[in-house]
Design a protein around this motif. Structure first.
Motif, short mmCIF file in Angstrom:
data_model
loop_
_atom_site.label_atom_id
_atom_site.label_comp_id
_atom_site.label_asym_id
_atom_site.label_seq_id
_atom_site.Cartn_x
_atom_site.Cartn_y
_atom_site.Cartn_z
N ARG A 109 0.84 -1.19 0.00
CA ARG A 109 0.00 0.00 0.00
C ARG A 109 0.88 1.25 0.00
N VAL A 110 0.53 2.20 -0.88
CA VAL A 110 1.33 3.41 -1.05
C VAL A 110 0.57 4.60 -0.50
N ALA A 111 1.25 5.42 0.32
CA ALA A 111 0.72 6.72 0.74
C ALA A 111 1.67 7.78 0.21
N SER A 112 1.12 8.80 -0.46
CA SER A 112 1.99 9.82 -1.04
C SER A 112 1.51 11.21 -0.67
N HIS A 121 -10.45 19.17 0.57
CA HIS A 121 -11.48 20.04 -0.02
C HIS A 121 -11.49 21.34 0.78
N PRO A 122 -11.28 22.47 0.12
CA PRO A 122 -11.12 23.73 0.86
C PRO A 122 -12.33 24.15 1.68
N GLU A 123 -13.53 23.73 1.28
CA GLU A 123 -14.74 24.14 2.00
C GLU A 123 -15.00 23.29 3.24
N LEU A 124 -14.36 22.12 3.32
CA LEU A 124 -14.56 21.23 4.47
C LEU A 124 -13.62 21.62 5.61
N THR A 125 -14.00 21.25 6.82
CA THR A 125 -13.17 21.55 7.99
C THR A 125 -11.98 20.59 8.05
N GLY A 126 -11.06 20.90 8.97
CA GLY A 126 -9.93 20.01 9.16
C GLY A 126 -10.38 18.62 9.58
N ARG A 127 -11.38 18.55 10.46
CA ARG A 127 -11.90 17.25 10.92
C ARG A 127 -12.46 16.45 9.75
N GLU A 128 -13.28 17.11 8.93
CA GLU A 128 -13.89 16.42 7.78
C GLU A 128 -12.85 15.99 6.76
N ASN A 129 -11.82 16.82 6.59
CA ASN A 129 -10.79 16.48 5.62
C ASN A 129 -9.91 15.32 6.08
N ILE A 130 -9.77 15.14 7.37
CA ILE A 130 -9.02 13.99 7.86
C ILE A 130 -9.72 12.70 7.41
N ALA A 135 -9.73 8.35 3.69
CA ALA A 135 -10.45 7.42 2.81
C ALA A 135 -9.81 7.36 1.43
N ILE A 136 -9.36 8.52 0.92
CA ILE A 136 -8.69 8.56 -0.38
C ILE A 136 -7.40 7.73 -0.34
N LEU A 137 -6.71 7.79 0.78
CA LEU A 137 -5.45 7.05 0.93
C LEU A 137 -5.66 5.58 1.28
N GLY A 138 -6.93 5.17 1.45
CA GLY A 138 -7.19 3.75 1.65
C GLY A 138 -7.43 3.34 3.09
N VAL A 180 -1.87 12.84 8.25
CA VAL A 180 -2.75 11.78 7.75
C VAL A 180 -1.94 10.74 6.99
N ALA A 181 -1.07 11.20 6.07
CA ALA A 181 -0.29 10.26 5.25
C ALA A 181 0.65 9.41 6.09
N ALA A 182 1.31 10.03 7.08
CA ALA A 182 2.31 9.31 7.88
C ALA A 182 1.66 8.31 8.83
N HIS A 183 0.43 8.58 9.28
CA HIS A 183 -0.23 7.68 10.23
C HIS A 183 -1.08 6.61 9.54
N LEU A 184 -1.02 6.59 8.22
CA LEU A 184 -1.73 5.56 7.48
C LEU A 184 -1.10 4.19 7.64
N GLU A 185 0.17 4.18 8.08
CA GLU A 185 0.96 2.95 8.19
C GLU A 185 1.05 2.22 6.85
N PRO A 186 1.50 2.94 5.81
CA PRO A 186 1.62 2.29 4.50
C PRO A 186 2.87 1.45 4.44
#
Length: 433
Positions: A109-112, A121-130, A135-138, A180-186
């Motif tokens: 699994r790749v995280a980049s 998404h700029p209109e979403l909050t930090g919580r929602e973007n996490i 989800a995008i990163l799997g 988010v990317a670093a804690h995905l454990e890829p």
């Protein structure tokens, strides 16, 4: 160790479009050009340059015949000048861009993290973007919830968690994205130069996190212009030059040295602008070279105790109060020693610059540098507005070699320990009398 990334004869071709000079075309010209183009195709007349409408199209290979393997647990630093193909390579490895030729095999699994705010998404909050970015990163929702507090603490954005990220600074953006990317454990973590956006303390924290990821047996690919970070973090380095792998070695220092100074030990002491390099509306640098105290051009080899001058010649085409001319000097290992700019003194002592041809001259302190080779890169910028010649990225350079003259004492006839070799005066007082 198992191979987790295998790249074979990889190539990526783009088409560059060059608009021709004419501002408009009459209908009869368009029809005539179309008929000519049709006639050439019918009668198999080859054209030297393909065209689209009123523009010519040029092929550009961002990567060509790139091949290498990366083992599980490797920490690979990818280095090279702007335009070398680093970002293109990472986009292909991240499955964002399709290669033109060759193939890539990736196991795991790749995280980049390639650009600030990728997947946000700029209109979403930090919580929602996490949750969105995870989800995008799997990541599964349960995994995101389990690591949520840890990611927020790492990013240091607790107070702004329910604020839309369009109001975040670029530093806050990248902190949250990296968390988010670093804690995905890829199995494979790919990081581009985005960490340069954060402050020094956060960069240090990110490097520590990447070391933790690598110690866990996972693989890290790291693109940076910070050679100290590459040397500290990476177990091997890959040097790209004009889309081709110039060197790939476990000896990170040797790859960095080749990047900074070239493989042939080149010690050029003069750079002359061959044409339109660093073209801009304000100041066009034309020459960068080393001289002795009398202004005579020099071969670039000096003693520690002799005067060394750096001269920058160029044309001011448009006056701008924020214009800065200077240089950055690096050691052979790639350590930045210092910057110097013509605006370092009080404003009353700045030269009054008008349009015309100028020579800027600065003395490199004598009795200061240790024996060895140094790289000097040109700084041209509009202060806190725009880089025109940025060290480590697009700046031209010359090379300085220090040999001998380290001390008047008979004790120090060879290179001294440390980066610098200053000769400093000491006073002594006998307090027993």
């Amino acid at each position: 160790m198992n191979t987790v990334i295998k790249v074979e004869n990889l190539g990526k071709k783009y088409f560059l479009r060059h608009q021709k000079e004419e501002r408009y075309s009459a209908l009869r010209d368009v029809i005539t050009n179309k008929l000519k183009s049709l006639g050439k195709r019918v009668f198999n007349h080859e054209s030297h340059e393909p065209t689209i409408g009123n523009a010519s199209v040029e092929e550009f290979w961002a990567l060509k015949d790139v091949s290498f393997e990366i083992k599980q647990g490797d920490r690979v630093g990818i280095i090279g000048r702007n335009g070398a193909g680093k970002s293109t390579l990472l986009k292909i490895l991240s499955r964002i861009t399709e290669p033109t030729t060759g193939r890539v095999a990736i196991k795991g699994r790749v995280a980049s993290l390639l650009e600030v705010g990728t997947g946000f998404h700029p209109e979403l909050t930090g919580r929602e973007n996490i949750f969105l970015n995870g989800a995008i990163l799997g990541m599964r929702r349960a995994e995101i919830i389990r690591k949520f507090d840890e990611m927020v603490a790492f990013a240091e954005v607790e107070k702004f968690l329910d604020t839309p990220v369009k109001r975040y600074s670029s530093g806050m953006y990248v902190r949250l994205a990296f968390a988010v990317a670093a804690h995905l454990e890829p199995e494979i973590l790919i990081i581009d130069e985005v960490l340069a956006v954060g402050d020094a303390q956060f960069q240090k924290k990110c490097l520590g996190k990447m070391e933790d990821v690598a110690r866990g047996g996972r693989t890290v690919l790291f693109v940076s212009h910070n050679m100290n970070a590459i040397e500290q973090l990476c177990t091997s380095a890959l040097l790209l030059e004009r889309g081709v792998v110039k060197k790939y070695d476990a000896d990170v220092c040797s790859v960095i040295k080749e990047y900074l100074f070239g493989s042939d030990g080149e010690t050029k002491n003069e750079w002359v602008n061959p044409g339109k390099i660093l073209e801009n509306p304000w100041f066009k640098p034309l020459k960068l070279y080393l001289t002795n105290e009398h202004g005579g051009k020099h071969d670039g080899v000096f003693k520690n105790d002799t005067e060394i001058w750096l001269q920058v010649e160029g044309e001011i085409k448009q006056t701008e109060p924020s214009l800065q001319i200077g240089y950055a000097i690096y050691s052979e290992e790639g350590n930045l020693l210092y910057w110097s700019c013509h605006t370092d003194v009080i404003e009353e002592e700045w030269p009054k610059l008008n349009n015309g041809y100028y020579v800027f001259r600065s003395q490199i302190p004598k009795r200061w540098l240790n024996e060895g080779m140094y790289r000097i890169e040109l700084i041209v910028a509009l202060y806190f507005k725009q880089w025109l010649s940025e060290p480590g990225k697009n700046a031209p350079s010359v090379y300085l070699t220090i040999q001998g003259g380290l001390s008047d004492s008979s004790y120090w006839m060879i290179r001294r320990p440390g980066l610098l070799a200053p000769v400093l005066r000491w006073d002594t007082k006998n307090k027993t009398t």
